[in-house]
Design an enzyme around this catalytic site. Structure first.
Site: not given
Length: 273
Positions: A70, A95, A140, A169, A263
């Site tokens: 990612d 992550r 998040r 997000h 992103c």
């Protein structure tokens, strides 16, 4: 053309999707049993980079690291305002190692990097918007991180609560058009947050769920050109009607991981002269 629809050169940081894959599931879009076409992803990503450069923007790259699938989602690594870097502390353990190579890149480029004490996922949930910073929470980034951001940048932070897991997000549910206006999908937010947005942005562009699910709000605007998913047709039409110029860029391979144009794009905001 409205005065607000004036392009401004931007500087972006991106990461080649050489190791892109869906190896775990940390949002509703991710299905590890669905294969990723890495060649197609590379072609789409390269087209995005070339499109940015064709519109006069500077694009820097950070080297991808094996085992960090990612890492291509550069926006999550930090938020940069007036040349100051607020780093990341990812919610998912998978992550968290991504922060290291991004921090190394910023330090090599001459920046100091602030390490958040609370979970914070960069521009995924922190969206600089002119006079303030719009800040998402609910899935998040934590509210405690919002306080850290305000203390670090000395800019007002507007906390917004996300309620739909498909829009985990803030940058999947909202993007900044220019210093004065935004586009967003109201139902992604709690009732109170919808009221806040309506007060702050009475002339905002409102997206449908269909366009939001097509990653139409995971867009990047330079003030005139809006780099947008080609699937967000109604939203593109609304933007054109406001004087913006939609620039379709297909990043559909990245939708398999819950990501899109924004992103994959970290904006480096230096002090404006």
């Amino acid at each position: 053309m409205p005065d607000s629809c004036v392009p401004r050169p931007r500087r972006f940081l991106v990461c080649e999707p050489r190791h892109f894959a869906v190896q775990y599931a940390i949002n509703p879009w991710m299905r590890p049993d669905e294969p990723v076409d890495v060649i197609r992803a590379l072609d789409q990503w390269q087209a995005l980079v070339e499109t940015y450069r064709a519109h006069g923007h500077t694009v820097d790259t950070v080297n991808p690291v094996p085992g960090l699938p990612d890492m291509v989602f550069a926006a999550n690594a930090a938020v940069v305002v007036d040349g100051r870097v607020f780093g990341s502390l990812f919610h998912a353990p998978e992550r968290r190692p991504e922060s290291v190579p991004y921090e190394a890149w910023f330090k090599a480029a001459g920046y100091e990097v602030y390490h958040p004490e609370s979970v914070c996922e960069g521009e995924g949930d922190l969206v600089p918007a002119g006079r303030w910073i719009l800040a998402g929470t609910g899935f998040r980034t934590t509210r405690e991180a919002h306080s850290e951001v305000q203390e670090y940048f000395g800019a007002p932070v507007i906390s917004l609560t996300l309620v739909d897991p498909y829009f985990y997000h803030l940058d999947t549910a909202l993007f900044v058009l220019d210093d004065e206006n935004i586009a967003y999908y109201p139902e992604a937010f709690s009732p109170g947050s919808r009221e806040v947005l309506a007060r702050l942005y009475p002339d905002a562009v409102l997206a449908t769920r269909e366009d939001a699910m097509a990653f139409g709000l995971n867009s990047v605007s330079d003030g005139r050109h809006v780099f947008i998913s080609p699937g967000a047709t109604d939203l593109a039409g609304q933007l054109a009607g406001r004087g913006y110029v939609p620039v379709p860029v297909d990043l559909s391979e990245f939708h398999k991981a819950g990501g899109g144009i924004k992103c994959c794009t970290q904006e480096i905001r230096e002090i404006r002269s």
